[in-house]
Design an enzyme around this catalytic site. Structure first.
Site, PDB file in Angstrom:
ATOM      1  CG  ASN A 142      23.718  40.891  62.460  1.00  0.00           C
ATOM      2  OD1 ASN A 142      24.920  40.972  62.209  1.00  0.00           O
ATOM      3  ND2 ASN A 142      22.815  41.625  61.853  1.00  0.00           N
ATOM      4  CB  SER A 161      20.925  44.411  61.548  1.00  0.00           C
ATOM      5  OG  SER A 161      21.429  45.247  60.548  1.00  0.00           O
ATOM      6  CG  HIS A 197      19.768  40.760  57.482  1.00  0.00           C
ATOM      7  ND1 HIS A 197      20.596  40.043  58.309  1.00  0.00           N
ATOM      8  CD2 HIS A 197      20.257  42.031  57.498  1.00  0.00           C
ATOM      9  CE1 HIS A 197      21.524  40.843  58.801  1.00  0.00           C
ATOM     10  NE2 HIS A 197      21.340  42.049  58.319  1.00  0.00           N
TER      11      HIS A 197
HETATM   12  N1  3HC Z   1      31.606  48.096  48.227  1.00  0.00           N
HETATM   13  C1  3HC Z   1      31.526  47.384  47.089  1.00  0.00           C
HETATM   14  N2  3HC Z   1      32.466  46.508  46.728  1.00  0.00           N
HETATM   15  C2  3HC Z   1      33.522  46.347  47.549  1.00  0.00           C
HETATM   16  C3  3HC Z   1      33.651  47.043  48.760  1.00  0.00           C
HETATM   17  C4  3HC Z   1      32.620  47.959  49.090  1.00  0.00           C
HETATM   18  N3  3HC Z   1      32.628  48.670  50.224  1.00  0.00           N
HETATM   19  N4  3HC Z   1      34.783  46.667  49.369  1.00  0.00           N
HETATM   20  C5  3HC Z   1      35.356  45.760  48.572  1.00  0.00           C
HETATM   21  N5  3HC Z   1      34.603  45.553  47.475  1.00  0.00           N
HETATM   22  C6  3HC Z   1      34.861  44.633  46.386  1.00  0.00           C
HETATM   23  C7  3HC Z   1      36.063  45.057  45.564  1.00  0.00           C
HETATM   24  O1  3HC Z   1      35.657  45.895  44.491  1.00  0.00           O
HETATM   25  C8  3HC Z   1      36.563  43.728  45.060  1.00  0.00           C
HETATM   26  O2  3HC Z   1      35.767  43.283  43.987  1.00  0.00           O
HETATM   27  P1  3HC Z   1      36.397  42.360  42.802  1.00  0.00           P
HETATM   28  O3  3HC Z   1      37.206  41.290  43.460  1.00  0.00           O
HETATM   29  O4  3HC Z   1      35.202  41.843  42.068  1.00  0.00           O
HETATM   30  O5  3HC Z   1      37.218  43.298  42.012  1.00  0.00           O
HETATM   31  C9  3HC Z   1      36.293  42.763  46.224  1.00  0.00           C
HETATM   32  O6  3HC Z   1      35.241  43.375  46.979  1.00  0.00           O
HETATM   33  C10 3HC Z   1      37.500  42.567  47.112  1.00  0.00           C
HETATM   34  O7  3HC Z   1      37.920  43.855  47.549  1.00  0.00           O
HETATM   35  P2  3HC Z   1      39.382  44.220  48.048  1.00  0.00           P
HETATM   36  O8  3HC Z   1      40.388  43.354  47.309  1.00  0.00           O
HETATM   37  O9  3HC Z   1      39.534  45.695  47.959  1.00  0.00           O
HETATM   38  O10 3HC Z   1      39.358  43.928  49.579  1.00  0.00           O
HETATM   39  P3  3HC Z   1      39.194  42.593  50.353  1.00  0.00           P
HETATM   40  O11 3HC Z   1      39.599  41.402  49.569  1.00  0.00           O
HETATM   41  O12 3HC Z   1      39.816  42.877  51.658  1.00  0.00           O
HETATM   42  O13 3HC Z   1      37.595  42.472  50.564  1.00  0.00           O
HETATM   43  C11 3HC Z   1      35.655  42.783  51.840  1.00  0.00           C
HETATM   44  C12 3HC Z   1      36.876  43.454  51.193  1.00  0.00           C
HETATM   45  C13 3HC Z   1      34.773  42.182  50.747  1.00  0.00           C
HETATM   46  C14 3HC Z   1      34.887  43.852  52.582  1.00  0.00           C
HETATM   47  C15 3HC Z   1      36.181  41.648  52.778  1.00  0.00           C
HETATM   48  O14 3HC Z   1      37.123  42.190  53.664  1.00  0.00           O
HETATM   49  C16 3HC Z   1      35.104  40.991  53.574  1.00  0.00           C
HETATM   50  O15 3HC Z   1      34.426  40.105  53.088  1.00  0.00           O
HETATM   51  N6  3HC Z   1      34.957  41.418  54.848  1.00  0.00           N
HETATM   52  C17 3HC Z   1      33.949  40.850  55.757  1.00  0.00           C
HETATM   53  C18 3HC Z   1      32.634  41.488  55.500  1.00  0.00           C
HETATM   54  C19 3HC Z   1      31.588  40.925  56.397  1.00  0.00           C
HETATM   55  O16 3HC Z   1      31.826  40.140  57.295  1.00  0.00           O
HETATM   56  N7  3HC Z   1      30.375  41.344  56.144  1.00  0.00           N
HETATM   57  C20 3HC Z   1      29.238  40.988  56.984  1.00  0.00           C
HETATM   58  C21 3HC Z   1      29.063  42.032  57.990  1.00  0.00           C
HETATM   59  S1  3HC Z   1      27.726  41.731  59.059  1.00  0.00           S
HETATM   60  C22 3HC Z   1      26.463  42.525  58.332  1.00  0.00           C
HETATM   61  O17 3HC Z   1      26.539  43.040  57.266  1.00  0.00           O
HETATM   62  C23 3HC Z   1      25.197  42.487  59.113  1.00  0.00           C
HETATM   63  C24 3HC Z   1      24.429  43.745  58.966  1.00  0.00           C
HETATM   64  O18 3HC Z   1      23.192  43.530  59.604  1.00  0.00           O
HETATM   65  C25 3HC Z   1      25.112  44.949  59.561  1.00  0.00           C
END
Ligand code: 3HC
Length: 287
Positions: free
Chosen positions: A195, A123, A144
């Site tokens: 990040n 990350s 990443h």
């Molecule tokens: N794993 C796999 N698929 C997932 C999931 C998970 N944990 N959570 C949700 N999904 C999928 C669902 O299956 C659904 O798919 P579909 O529309 O094709 O059927 C879709 O995502 C939408 O899910 P939900 O309707 O249940 O929920 P949301 O609409 O609230 O979406 C989310 C969930 C995609 C996690 C959304 O809230 C989001 O985009 N959040 C922000 C995530 C973010 O900012 N990520 C970056 C983080 S920083 C990072 O990663 C850096 C690293 O270095 C740590």
């Protein structure tokens, strides 16, 4: 590269990020082997795949044939040598500790064929902190992904001074083949693009909680409703892991001596209590 098309991908680390990167690659038609030293983590990853694929079919998001093909493309093994021996590309997704990554890359350099590209999904850590342990720094790069990797489209490709243009181009192409959108950073910078920006938001959010200005829930509500983010910084830390926030902050503090990076009291307390977010069932929220 040099005539080696990427077909076989080895993912090292089957945790939060690793198993979803592995499945994304398998769904895109790559032959994937995913490995982890921890039997329990491997079993959990395999279990995820066996429930995820039928769920996607039931939801109409995948055909049965696509799910079967992805399942057949993906193997799990505890044996690093077996996973690495014929890989064209390795994506390392192990814990965010430099010394562990350096040791692993030295092992991978021995175990992989000479043409294999070695990447890290770190990350924050730039690949020039790792590339020198290998005899192939021109084939070492950051790749990443974002959490959840099956959903998030962006991949940061960070070119180190040691990374060959050809390596970068191959990785950009692999990302596109996986249905992702790569963004290229032409120079290394700690934390890359996303990040760095996310850390600024997270730190401010934690500061506001530590000062007693508002609760995590209130801050998450503010960020989702005012900025249009899909989730606020506390829900996001629960998703990406509060342990990661703590470890990364502490390492950065130890490296730079800058107190701004020292994990806050709230994060330290959650780390000690193992309230790491979704992965332990409790973080800022309960799961
Ligand atoms: N794993 C796999 N698929 C997932 C999931 C998970 N944990 N959570 C949700 N999904 C999928 C669902 O299956 C659904 O798919 P579909 O529309 O094709 O059927 C879709 O995502 C939408 O899910 P939900 O309707 O249940 O929920 P949301 O609409 O609230 O979406 C989310 C969930 C995609 C996690 C959304 O809230 C989001 O985009 N959040 C922000 C995530 C973010 O900012 N990520 C970056 C983080 S920083 C990072 O990663 C850096 C690293 O270095 C740590």
């Amino acid at each position: 590269m040099e005539g080696h098309k990427i077909q076989k991908i080895c993912i090292v680390g089957a945790g939060n990020m690793g198993h979803q990167i592995a499945l994304s690659a398998a769904l895109a038609g790559f032959e994937v082997k995913c490995t982890d030293v921890n039997e329990e983590v491997l079993e959990k990853a395999e279990q995820f795949v066996t429930t995820y694929l039928p769920e996607r079919v039931a939801k109409g998001k995948l055909s049965q044939a696509q799910a079967d093909a992805a399942g057949a493309n993906l193997a799990f093994t505890k044996n690093l040598a077996e996973a690495a021996c014929d890989a064209d590309l390795v994506i390392e997704a192990v814990i965010e500790r430099l010394e562990i990554k350096r040791k692993l890359f030295a092992d991978l350099d021995r175990l992989c064929p000479p043409h294999t590209i070695l990447t890290t999904n770190s990350s924050y850590i730039i690949s020039s902190k790792i590339a020198d342990v290998t005899g192939r720094p021109d084939k070492v790069c950051n790749l990443h992904f974002f959490n959840p990797a099956l959903v998030m489209k962006l991949v940061e490709v960070v070119k180190g001074p040691h990374t060959a243009e050809e390596t970068v181009q191959t990785l950009m192409d692999v990302c596109v083949s996986m249905g992702k959108t790569p963004v290229l950073l032409k120079k290394e910078i700690y934390g890359f693009l996303v990040n760095r920006m996310l850390t600024a938001i997270k730190n401010e959010a934690i500061y506001l909680v530590d000062m007693g200005i508002a609760s995590p829930e209130e801050i998450d509500t503010a960020v989702t409703l005012a900025l249009g983010h899909p989730m606020g910084p506390f829900r996001l830390m629960d998703l990406t892991g509060i342990d990661l926030t703590y470890i990364v902050g502490l390492e950065r503090f130890q490296e730079t001596g800058d107190p701004a990076f020292r994990p806050s009291p709230t994060i330290t307390e959650k780390f000690i209590k193992k309230e790491w977010g979704r992965k332990t069932g409790k973080g800022f929220y309960e799961y």
